[in-house]
Write a protein that holds these residues in place. Structure first.
Motif, mmCIF file in Angstrom:
data_model
loop_
_atom_site.group_PDB
_atom_site.id
_atom_site.type_symbol
_atom_site.label_atom_id
_atom_site.label_comp_id
_atom_site.label_asym_id
_atom_site.label_seq_id
_atom_site.Cartn_x
_atom_site.Cartn_y
_atom_site.Cartn_z
ATOM 1 N N LYS A 155 -1.460 9.796 -4.810
ATOM 2 C CA LYS A 155 -0.732 8.633 -4.280
ATOM 3 C C LYS A 155 -1.599 7.379 -4.382
ATOM 4 C CE LYS A 155 2.616 10.471 -1.043
ATOM 5 N NZ LYS A 155 2.747 11.039 0.288
ATOM 6 N N ILE A 156 -2.876 7.538 -4.042
ATOM 7 C CA ILE A 156 -3.751 6.365 -4.066
ATOM 8 C C ILE A 156 -4.006 5.920 -5.503
ATOM 9 C CG2 ILE A 156 -6.084 5.556 -3.476
ATOM 10 C CD1 ILE A 156 -5.699 6.639 -0.812
ATOM 11 N N GLU A 157 -4.111 6.886 -6.400
ATOM 12 C CA GLU A 157 -4.318 6.503 -7.804
ATOM 13 C C GLU A 157 -3.110 5.714 -8.326
ATOM 14 O OE1 GLU A 157 -5.379 9.891 -10.137
ATOM 15 O OE2 GLU A 157 -7.275 10.179 -9.087
ATOM 16 N N ASP A 158 -1.903 6.200 -8.011
ATOM 17 C CA ASP A 158 -0.701 5.456 -8.417
ATOM 18 C C ASP A 158 -0.727 4.054 -7.822
ATOM 19 O OD1 ASP A 158 0.143 7.640 -9.736
ATOM 20 O OD2 ASP A 158 1.574 8.327 -8.209
ATOM 21 N N LEU A 159 -1.112 4.002 -6.583
ATOM 22 C CA LEU A 159 -1.149 2.732 -5.871
ATOM 23 C C LEU A 159 -2.104 1.756 -6.552
ATOM 24 C CD1 LEU A 159 -0.485 1.003 -3.420
ATOM 25 C CD2 LEU A 159 -2.244 2.234 -2.147
ATOM 26 N N MET A 160 -3.241 2.267 -6.984
ATOM 27 C CA MET A 160 -4.216 1.391 -7.627
ATOM 28 C C MET A 160 -3.651 0.793 -8.909
ATOM 29 S SD MET A 160 -7.637 3.576 -6.854
ATOM 30 C CE MET A 160 -8.403 3.039 -8.317
ATOM 31 N N LEU A 161 -2.972 1.633 -9.666
ATOM 32 C CA LEU A 161 -2.388 1.125 -10.919
ATOM 33 C C LEU A 161 -1.372 0.033 -10.616
ATOM 34 C CD1 LEU A 161 -2.100 4.518 -12.801
ATOM 35 C CD2 LEU A 161 -3.618 2.598 -13.359
ATOM 36 N N GLU A 162 -0.631 0.217 -9.520
ATOM 37 C CA GLU A 162 0.346 -0.769 -9.086
ATOM 38 C C GLU A 162 -0.355 -2.062 -8.648
ATOM 39 O OE1 GLU A 162 4.137 -1.790 -8.812
ATOM 40 O OE2 GLU A 162 3.462 0.220 -9.438
ATOM 41 N N MET A 163 -1.422 -1.896 -7.896
ATOM 42 C CA MET A 163 -2.120 -3.049 -7.316
ATOM 43 C C MET A 163 -2.835 -3.884 -8.372
ATOM 44 S SD MET A 163 -3.817 -1.162 -4.060
ATOM 45 C CE MET A 163 -5.109 -2.364 -3.835
ATOM 46 N N ARG A 164 -3.110 -3.281 -9.509
ATOM 47 C CA ARG A 164 -3.855 -3.982 -10.551
ATOM 48 C C ARG A 164 -3.163 -5.283 -10.963
ATOM 49 N NH1 ARG A 164 -4.845 -0.731 -15.977
ATOM 50 N NH2 ARG A 164 -2.624 -0.547 -15.696
ATOM 51 N N ALA B 108 0.830 -1.198 0.000
ATOM 52 C CA ALA B 108 0.000 0.000 0.000
ATOM 53 C C ALA B 108 0.870 1.256 0.000
ATOM 54 C CB ALA B 108 -0.917 0.000 1.218
ATOM 55 N N ALA B 109 2.161 1.104 -0.316
ATOM 56 C CA ALA B 109 3.100 2.228 -0.401
ATOM 57 C C ALA B 109 3.106 3.060 0.884
ATOM 58 C CB ALA B 109 2.768 3.113 -1.610
ATOM 59 N N LEU B 110 3.043 2.363 2.002
ATOM 60 C CA LEU B 110 2.976 3.076 3.278
ATOM 61 C C LEU B 110 4.151 2.711 4.185
ATOM 62 C CD1 LEU B 110 1.098 5.035 4.804
ATOM 63 C CD2 LEU B 110 -0.126 3.064 5.732
ATOM 64 N N SER C 7 -2.145 10.786 8.915
ATOM 65 C CA SER C 7 -2.953 11.738 8.158
ATOM 66 C C SER C 7 -4.068 10.982 7.434
ATOM 67 C CB SER C 7 -2.090 12.452 7.131
ATOM 68 O OG SER C 7 -1.737 11.547 6.106
ATOM 69 N N GLY C 8 -5.031 11.744 6.902
ATOM 70 C CA GLY C 8 -6.165 11.112 6.236
ATOM 71 C C GLY C 8 -5.731 10.203 5.090
ATOM 72 N N GLY C 9 -4.791 10.686 4.273
ATOM 73 C CA GLY C 9 -4.328 9.884 3.142
ATOM 74 C C GLY C 9 -3.619 8.632 3.620
ATOM 75 N N GLN C 10 -2.801 8.787 4.664
ATOM 76 C CA GLN C 10 -2.101 7.616 5.216
ATOM 77 C C GLN C 10 -3.109 6.618 5.798
ATOM 78 O OE1 GLN C 10 0.478 9.802 7.870
ATOM 79 N NE2 GLN C 10 2.284 9.305 6.625
ATOM 80 N N GLN C 11 -4.127 7.163 6.479
ATOM 81 C CA GLN C 11 -5.144 6.270 7.045
ATOM 82 C C GLN C 11 -5.825 5.477 5.936
ATOM 83 O OE1 GLN C 11 -7.956 8.215 9.596
ATOM 84 N NE2 GLN C 11 -6.433 8.830 11.091
ATOM 85 N N GLN C 12 -6.110 6.137 4.806
ATOM 86 C CA GLN C 12 -6.780 5.423 3.723
ATOM 87 C C GLN C 12 -5.854 4.350 3.143
ATOM 88 O OE1 GLN C 12 -9.535 4.495 3.094
ATOM 89 N NE2 GLN C 12 -10.641 5.914 1.776
ATOM 90 N N ARG C 13 -4.567 4.671 3.038
ATOM 91 C CA ARG C 13 -3.644 3.640 2.540
ATOM 92 C C ARG C 13 -3.491 2.521 3.553
ATOM 93 N NH1 ARG C 13 1.435 6.486 1.355
ATOM 94 N NH2 ARG C 13 0.415 8.403 2.023
ATOM 95 N N LEU C 14 -3.608 2.863 4.835
ATOM 96 C CA LEU C 14 -3.590 1.809 5.858
ATOM 97 C C LEU C 14 -4.791 0.881 5.659
ATOM 98 C CD1 LEU C 14 -2.268 0.689 8.465
ATOM 99 C CD2 LEU C 14 -3.875 2.107 9.746
ATOM 100 N N CYS C 15 -5.931 1.479 5.347
ATOM 101 C CA CYS C 15 -7.122 0.652 5.124
ATOM 102 C C CYS C 15 -6.931 -0.235 3.893
ATOM 103 C CB CYS C 15 -8.360 1.531 4.963
ATOM 104 S SG CYS C 15 -8.795 2.374 6.493
ATOM 105 N N ILE C 16 -6.244 0.283 2.908
ATOM 106 C CA ILE C 16 -5.948 -0.551 1.729
ATOM 107 C C ILE C 16 -4.986 -1.664 2.129
ATOM 108 C CG2 ILE C 16 -4.851 -0.564 -0.553
ATOM 109 C CD1 ILE C 16 -5.947 2.285 -0.952
ATOM 110 N N ALA C 17 -3.958 -1.323 2.912
ATOM 111 C CA ALA C 17 -2.987 -2.320 3.363
ATOM 112 C C ALA C 17 -3.678 -3.402 4.176
ATOM 113 C CB ALA C 17 -1.905 -1.642 4.195
#
Ligand SMILES: Nc1ncnc2c1ncn2[C@@H]1O[C@H](COP(=O)(O)OP(=O)(O)O)[C@@H](O)[C@H]1O
Ligand SMILES: [Mg+2]
Lengths: 295, 322, 308
Positions: free
Chosen positions: A219-228, A165-167, A183-193
């Motif tokens: 950051k999350i958009e990049d992450l999604m492309l990676e996760m695909r 999750a790039a965190l 932070s909010g963005g980090q929390q969302q990436r934590l939820c993805i992780a």
């Protein structure tokens, strides 16, 4: 919160006493190129909240290792459809699902299917980041523990999920600290992780960036492309640019008001490759929406 | 008058009108406000009077014997000392009266009550809040039933406990009977406060857990309940602080004057309860015993206020505002 | 229905995941335990009914109903004098608790800032935490002899419903205040603003707009207060006296329903005696009264919730 199961029927009969007042012309959906290798399909998916017909006859195919975006004006039933895909709608009192949702050939609304098993394969990330009031480490370890995953080394799994999750680089020194300090963005990436950690097959995301600033969103958009590469992703977004940037395929929904009751029933207008849908939409409603004349 | 001034004047009127404050200054309004203040602080004043009056009449008895002696134990040395000060000899036999058996008994009662009422109440609340559908007939029946139980007079809970104890052939006046009565009495309080605490945990936490494939029970046990602990603790401590002061239900199960320490296992031992012992002392014809009752009341109030303060501290310190 | 515009595609290749339910026996046991706990509260009510009914029926087998439902103080089982004592005490208690509880509720709901309310509310509720034995003691040793007899110079007996009722009233102030405040706070802000905009001050708004709109909720609070007062035991046991008395003078001693129950239980009567069974007959009546009061209160609250 209730665990009353949402009833599912496989018959295409209309529910007793309910007249589906959507006229055929309006409800007609244009289905473009369908993915060759699909993970999930919906067949004649209709969703009701008590007597309210929220979603009408949705037929969709979600391709393996693809990102599918669900777009459309607010209230057209995107979240409703998404929640059906891992049976989170079971938790909504009064929600009823008709039609079929096949996951690797099995109807997840079949009578022998356990919604908990479904959610172990089909994870979900929510609109508002919702980390647990625990440490970062425990947020990740929670899922594998509760589903009884065989884990050789939890530390490794936590690291892997956070890297996924790039965190990892941001939190590796404070794994034991509360997730609420992020932070909010980090929390969302934590939820993805946290979702990745249970090694699901499909990840559903309901407007995952709507509560975030542009940098966190990128950051999350990049992450999604990676996760695909590893997952099949289905994302609801109200942001057309986001759909255009990240998704392989896009489904456009709209809501049609009932003449008598005024209730707005959601329906699928067009489903195609994202490039095709944005550059050359087949339906004029799609065109109106993406050219900004609507919504 | 210039138009600008008029505009300002009207603006002022509108803004003050909006709060109604401009007219709160007349005499009737002030009298009314005074009456409301009086209502608000009347109780505090009464409580203050109660504490001061009781503390003064019990002033002579804030000694260690209050805690270490049984009711009306006799100490010849102390009796002599008292006789030397010219007190009524009739009082002497009670010179050393204390509330040891009541205090010990109440502590035993409290622990036993907590052990019974908290698991049962929390389990019921968890079922109603996390498992059952709000609209189901069962939850509606339980709901109305709980509201009714909360209004049942305490003395009737004592009768229920007495009849339960008689049904199992237990002796009257033993600890477990009292604990059953007090548990039933505070059960509605525990259930209602636990439900409130569970309800204050946001649904997003539950959904996050369920979306990972956790079961409802796993979600409850590992996420919802831990987050609700401060609220549950606050509610149950308040419930227990109510139970510790109850005397009426204990009367019904035959609690009575006991002048010895309870034996292990405590729950089947005959015990005395602190408020009941205070009641007995208050009925005494000897002033010195009534003095002990006054001192005992202050101790009891201190215990209860202490529990209340603890509950408030837990609430303010640990309760998360989501 | 729309025609299916896509052919039913072949389902995804690869291993089919297992979605069928695993048996979760532990969870089934837990859930059963939780249902039982919730259902236990219904059993408690059934238990109360049984525990009180059975001896009460036994009482009426031994004693004709006429000797129970009579105001004749010579009949040792007369209940009307007890109802009289309880009623008198309750009325006096309400005369204290209703105006003061309502006043406190009005201040908390209409005047206090959010921060002030956070401190003032627990202060008012503190009164409910004081044990009734303590209130009884206060009534007997302070309110009656010092306040009523010495300061006010009233010629009253040492134990009477006046003193007991006044102190009981203090005890139920929080009951009335808390529910009334809920009712007042539930009145929509728009009603207040409308009144204030018309030039009414806060007192007029509170009394003429908010109070009438919250009246049913306040009524429910008062009814619940009545049920608390009727069921309270230790204060009336200690302070109201033990004489069966049908006079209307609250300064004379009056035995009450709960007083009789506790006094009999404290006394020497054997559990099987008719005297002891009598207390269950009184308790049955008490249970019915508080049950009816509570149902009325619930019904009123329900109706007023629907209003907004
Ligand atoms: N839990 C619910 N209960 C009742 N109606 C709901 C619920 N959730 C959504 N709806 C209704 O279903 C429709 C679709 O909602 P939603 O799926 O959230 O739309 P979107 O995500 O596209 O904005 C809306 O009209 C909404 O009011
Ligand atoms: Mg949505």
């Amino acid at each position: 919160m209730s665990t009353e199961p949402a009833t599912a029927t496989t018959s295409s009969e209309e529910p007793m006493g309910l007249k589906l007042s959507i006229d055929e012309e309006a409800a007609h959906s244009t289905i473009g190129e369908v993915p060759a290798e699909s993970v999930m399909e919906t067949f004649h998916l209709n969703v009701f909240y008590n007597d309210f017909h929220a979603v009408h006859d949705v037929n969709l195919t979600f391709g393996r290792n693809e990102i599918t975006a669900l777009i459309g004006p607010s209230g057209c039933g995107k979240s409703t459809v998404l929640r059906c895909l891992n049976r989170m709608n079971d938790l909504v009192p009064g929600a009823r699902v008709e039609g079929e949702i096949n996951y690797h050939g099995q109807n997840i609304y079949g009578s022998k299917v356990d919604p908990i098993a479904v959610r172990q394969h089909i994870g979900m990330v929510f609109q508002k980041p919702n980390p647990f009031p625990k440490s970062i480490y425990d947020n990740i370890a929670y899922g594998p523990r509760v589903i009884g995953m065989k884990v050789d080394n939890m530390d490794d799994l936590v690291e892997e999920a956070l890297r996924g999750a790039a965190l990892w680089d941001e939190v590796k020194d404070k794994l034991k600290q509360s997730a609420y300090g992020l932070s909010g963005g980090q929390q969302q990436r934590l939820c993805i992780a946290r979702t990745i950690a249970t090694k699901p097959d499909v990840i559903l995301m309901d407007e995952p960036c709507s509560a975030l600033d542009p940098i966190a969103t990128a950051k999350i958009e990049d992450l999604m492309l990676e996760m695909r590469k590893d997952f099949t992703i289905i994302i609801v977004t109200h942001n057309m640019q986001q759909a255009a940037r990240v998704s392989d395929r896009t489904a456009f929904f709209t809501a049609k008001p009932d003449e008598t009751t005024g209730n707005r029933t959601g329906l699928l207008v067009e489903f195609d490759r994202t490039k095709q849908l944005f550059s050359n939409p087949a339906d004029e409603r799609t065109e109106a929406y993406i050219s900004g004349r609507f919504g | 008058m210039s138009t600008a001034a008029a505009a300002t004047a009207s603006a002022v009127t509108t803004s003050t009108l909006a709060t109604g404050k401009s007219q709160d200054r007349n005499l009737t309004s002030l009298v009314f406000l005074g009456a409301l203040w009086f209502s608000l602080f009347f109780g505090v004043v009464v409580l203050f009077a109660l504490i001061v009056d009781t503390a003064i009449s019990g002033a002579d008895r804030f000694d260690k014997e209050l805690f270490t002696q049984y009711t009306q134990s006799f100490d010849p040395e102390r009796a002599e000392a008292l006789a030397a000060t010219g007190r009524d000899p009739k009082d002497l036999s009670a010179a050393y009266t204390g509330f040891k058996s009541g205090i010990v008994g109440s502590v035993i009662l409290m622990i036993t009550t907590a052990l019974m009422a908290i698991p049962l109440g929390v389990a019921a609340a968890v079922y109603l809040e996390e498992f059952s559908s709000k609209t189901s007939r069962f939850s509606r029946i339980v709901e109305v039933n709980l509201q009714n139980l909360a209004a049942v007079p305490a003395v009737i809970y004592g009768m229920l406990a007495a009849s339960l104890m008689a049904a199992v052939g237990a002796e009257r006046g033993i600890a477990i009977g009292g604990a059953v009565a007090l548990s039933l009495l505070i059960l509605p309080v525990v259930i209602i406060t636990t439900r409130e605490a569970l309800r204050s945990v946001p649904d997003e936490i539950r959904q996050g857990s369920l979306a990972l494939g956790a079961t409802v029970w796993q979600t409850t046990w590992r996420q919802t309940l831990p987050s609700a602990v401060p609220g549950i603790a606050t509610g149950t401590i308040l419930g227990l602080s109510r139970a510790i002061g109850e005397a009426a239900p204990l009367v019904m199960i035959g609690f009575g004057a006991i002048n010895f320490a309870p034996e292990l296992p405590y729950i089947t031992s005959k015990i005395e309860a602190f408020p009941l012992e205070i009641y007995d002392a208050a009925q005494s014809s000897r002033e010195i015993v009534r003095q002990a009752a006054s001192a005992g009341i202050i101790v009891l109030l201190a215990m209860i206020l202490g529990m209340n303060a603890l509950a408030i501290i837990i609430r303010n310190k640990f309760q998360r505002s989501w | 229905m729309t025609a299916l515009t896509q052919p039913s595609p072949p389902s995804g290749a690869g291993s089919a995941p297992v979605l069928t339910a695993r048996p979760r026996r532990g969870e089934a046991v837990i859930k059963a335990a939780l249902v039982t706990a919730a259902g236990a509260s219904v059993l408690v009510t059934a238990g109360i009914l049984f525990a009180v009914l059975e001896p009460a029926i036994e009482f009426f087998r031994r004693v004709p109903a006429g000797e129970f439902f009579t105001a004749d103080t010579d009949s040792s089982y007369a209940v009307f004098p007890l109802i009289m004592g309880t009623g008198m005490t309750t009325v006096i208690a309400l005369m204290v608790a209703v105006p003061i509880g309502l006043g406190a509720a009005m201040y908390l709901s209409e005047y206090a800032s959010k921060r002030a309310r956070k401190w003032l509310k627990p202060t008012v509720e503190l009164l409910a935490g004081v044990p009734s034995v303590v209130y009884g003691f206060f009534a007997v040793f302070f309110v009656i002899p010092v306040v009523l007899q010495d300061w006010l110079g009233l010629e009253i007996s040492a134990y009477n419903p006046l003193g007991g009722g006044l102190v009981l009233g203090v005890m139920i102030i929080p009951t009335v205040a808390s529910l009334s405040e809920d009712a007042l706070s539930a009145v929509p802000l728009a009603l207040r603003q409308g009144s204030l905009a018309m030039g009414a001050n806060r007192m007029q708004t509170t009394l003429r707009v908010v109070f009438p709109a919250a009246l049913s909720g306040i009524a429910a609070a008062v009814v619940l207060g009545v049920s608390r007062a009727v069921g309270e035991t230790m204060i009336v046991l200690m302070a109201c006296g033990s004489i069966k008395n049908t006079s209307l003078d609250p300064g004379e001693g009056h035995e009450t329903m709960t007083g009789t129950i506790a006094r009999t239980a404290l006394g020497e009567s054997p559990v099987e005696s008719t005297e002891y069974k009598y207390l269950f007959a009184v308790a049955l009546l008490l249970f019915v009264i508080t049950f009816v009061m509570n149902m009325i209160s619930i019904a009123i609250v329900r109706r007023f919730r629907q209003a907004y």
